[in-house]
Design a protein around this motif. Structure first.
Motif, PDB file in Angstrom:
ATOM      1  N   ARG A 222      44.109  30.510  38.684  1.00  0.00           N
ATOM      2  CA  ARG A 222      44.753  32.060  39.784  1.00  0.00           C
ATOM      3  C   ARG A 222      45.751  32.335  38.764  1.00  0.00           C
ATOM      4  O   ARG A 222      46.348  32.183  38.483  1.00  0.00           O
TER       5      ARG A 222
ATOM      6  N   ASN B 240      39.181  39.619  46.771  1.00  0.00           N
ATOM      7  CA  ASN B 240      39.548  38.253  46.501  1.00  0.00           C
ATOM      8  C   ASN B 240      38.848  38.391  44.997  1.00  0.00           C
ATOM      9  O   ASN B 240      37.051  38.290  45.011  1.00  0.00           O
ATOM     10  N   VAL B 241      39.170  38.481  43.983  1.00  0.00           N
ATOM     11  CA  VAL B 241      37.594  38.684  42.658  1.00  0.00           C
ATOM     12  C   VAL B 241      38.078  37.083  41.882  1.00  0.00           C
ATOM     13  O   VAL B 241      39.136  36.692  42.014  1.00  0.00           O
ATOM     14  N   GLU B 242      37.079  36.339  41.560  1.00  0.00           N
ATOM     15  CA  GLU B 242      36.317  35.394  41.029  1.00  0.00           C
ATOM     16  C   GLU B 242      35.556  35.677  39.970  1.00  0.00           C
ATOM     17  O   GLU B 242      34.250  36.299  39.559  1.00  0.00           O
TER      18      GLU B 242
ATOM     19  N   GLY C  63      40.902  34.169  38.696  1.00  0.00           N
ATOM     20  CA  GLY C  63      40.697  35.080  40.322  1.00  0.00           C
ATOM     21  C   GLY C  63      42.106  36.194  40.156  1.00  0.00           C
ATOM     22  O   GLY C  63      42.962  34.864  40.132  1.00  0.00           O
TER      23      GLY C  63
ATOM     24  N   GLY D 147      32.978  39.475  37.131  1.00  0.00           N
ATOM     25  CA  GLY D 147      32.822  38.631  38.528  1.00  0.00           C
ATOM     26  C   GLY D 147      32.567  38.951  39.619  1.00  0.00           C
ATOM     27  O   GLY D 147      31.456  39.664  40.705  1.00  0.00           O
TER      28      GLY D 147
ATOM     29  N   PHE E 240      33.667  39.431  44.432  1.00  0.00           N
ATOM     30  CA  PHE E 240      34.789  39.288  44.840  1.00  0.00           C
ATOM     31  C   PHE E 240      33.745  39.520  46.211  1.00  0.00           C
ATOM     32  O   PHE E 240      32.811  39.469  46.499  1.00  0.00           O
TER      33      PHE E 240
END
Length: 482
Positions: free
Chosen positions: A2, A56-58, A64, A139, A141
């Motif tokens: 993170r 939440n961004v991965e 992320g 990515g 989300f």
């Protein structure tokens, strides 16, 4: 891993550096360039195209972060605190983009494109960032609209006695001492409230230095310690509690300090930048702090974001919330030479409360990220910290602060407001009261993931004090269970 700097209005441009794609298409963050052929676009028809959403961004590089979207409201739609420049919300399309010019004069676009929805308030899709139209980061989300938890009323077991909006700025923390509450408000300095009669509490003073940002406060004797971003530690005299008088800022070291802890005659200051250290001061004479040590937690790597964010001290133990390094426990029997005894690396550690419950030494630690929750740790043997319990509400809302009073833990739970837990059985923390302080219509909502209740204090006068990012200083009284 993170990222330390989460997606927020002030740090959004620090999300990443370098590209994870070599494509030369100069419009890769526009809707037409995003391949949605494998998406279940028909499910997007159910999405509530309004309100505040946490996301939440991965990223594809394995990192992320978390952020916020505002789909509608008085201040207009926003992405990560930036005004939306393009938006398409239809039965089969969810697309939002924001453009900003960075410090190099380049146009940076952030885009969120929906792919499927599992409920009207649950959404998933793709995230992209482009610099001058060229893909820089990408990515997926997941997002959730912030609403009150199912089955909850505004409150249970807590009564709001007084609410005092700050004259300006956003509250960061608070301390209550001698019938006065001191609330740091970032760039706006410090506000003072007379709370000797909580129901009639009122602002009575303020203090501000134009060159600094105020983060945290503590009181010893008649000295107010202020954790600041620019000068590390600043001191005020409280000879007249309603009118703090600036004494001085410590020129060495002049570092960013995020939080403070006091144990006896020792003051501990968590400094995440520029070095990632804990400053230890002897404050036997409060107005004349003496630097004892600049402690770097052994094994932590500040360049990787493993930096001290919060500190707690009990007896001869120092507990440091070190973000992705977790919660560390160090021996401070000799304050000039702290020694790491052990740590708990169960997730990003942002805050902690420590104390004795029954005959057990417990640490309660919480994160400030998507999926973060409360962990209950037995720290009697620091070399072998054991998790003995946990408390979760929902992944899209995290924890900012907590304080332990007897067998009750008071938790500032951002958009989930104030939560009071009975921890007499540490293995099964039990919620006994709550107050939902977050309201979607309040000014400033949807700008940041860090929105809602952000500090809590229980000074022992029969009241609970807290600060809320939009609502200011809130004073509560616990009420008997129905």
């Amino acid at each position: 891993m993170r990222r330390f700097f989460l997606l927020s209005s002030t740090l959004v441009l620090a999300l990443g550096c370098g590209k994870d794609d070599n494509s030369k298409n100069k419009a890769e963050c526009h809707l037409a360039a995003i391949n949605l052929s494998s998406c279940q676009r028909s499910t997007l028809a159910s999405v509530q195209a309004s309100g505040v959403w946490n996301v939440n961004v991965e990223l594809n590089d394995g990192t992320g972060s978390a952020g916020a979207l505002k789909l509608s409201g008085g201040s207009g739609a926003q992405i990560l605190g930036l005004p939306v420049t393009e938006q398409q919300l239809t039965e089969d399309t969810f697309y939002m983009a924001a453009d900003v010019v960075d410090t190099f004069g380049r146009t940076v676009r952030y885009s969120f494109t929906g792919c499927s929805a599992t409920a009207p308030t649950k959404l998933g899709g793709t995230f992209r960032r482009c610099v001058d139209g060229e893909l820089d980061l990408q990515g997926t989300f997941s997002g959730a609209r912030i609403e009150r938890n199912t089955g909850e009323a505004e409150s249970s077991g807590l009564e709001l006695v007084k609410a005092l909006t700050l004259p300006r700025g956003l509250p960061k923390d608070l301390v209550v001492s001698g019938g006065y509450a001191y609330v740091p408000a970032g760039v706006e300095g410090l506000f003072v409230y007379d709370v000797r009669n909580p129901a009639e509490a009122q602002q009575v003073g303020a203090a501000k230095r134009s060159t600094d940002v105020y983060n945290d406060v503590l009181v010893k004797d008649t000295t107010l310690f202020v954790a600041t971003q620019g000068s590390g530690l600043s001191l005020y005299s409280l000879e007249n509690p309603a009118a703090p008088v600036f004494l001085r800022a410590l020129a060495d070291p002049a570092v960013d300090v995020s939080s403070l802890a006091l144990e006896g005659n020792l003051l501990f200051a968590a400094s995440p930048s520029p070095n990632g250290e804990v400053l230890i001061f002897d404050v036997t004479t409060a107005a004349q702090p003496k630097l004892v040590d600049r402690y770097f937690v052994e094994g932590a790597e500040p360049l990787s974001g493993e930096v001290p964010m919060d500190v707690a001290a009990v007896g001869n133990r120092l507990y440091v919330s070190n973000w992705t390094f977790g919660l560390s426990v160090s021996d401070i029997t000799t304050p000039s030479t702290p020694k790491l005894l052990g740590r708990f690396a169960g997730g990003p550690a942002r805050t902690a409360a420590v104390g004795t419950v029954g005959d057990r030494i417990l640490a309660f630690t919480g994160g400030e990220d998507w999926g973060a929750h409360l962990s209950v740790l037995d720290v009697a043997s620091p070399a072998n910290v054991l998790q003995v319990g946990e408390f979760r509400i929902r992944p899209e809302v995290s924890i900012r602060a907590m304080t332990l009073s007897g067998t009750k833990l008071y938790v500032a739970h951002y958009q989930d407001g104030l939560r009071v837990l009975d921890v007499s059985n540490p293995s099964v923390p039990r919620q006994v009261a709550y107050y939902n302080t977050w309201r979607e219509t309040d000014t400033g909502r949807g700008v940041s993931f860090f929105d809602g209740l952000n500090s809590v204090s229980v000074p022992g006068d029969g009241y609970v004090y807290a600060t809320e990012s939009s609502r200011g200083l809130l004073i509560f009284r616990e009420t008997p269970a129905p």
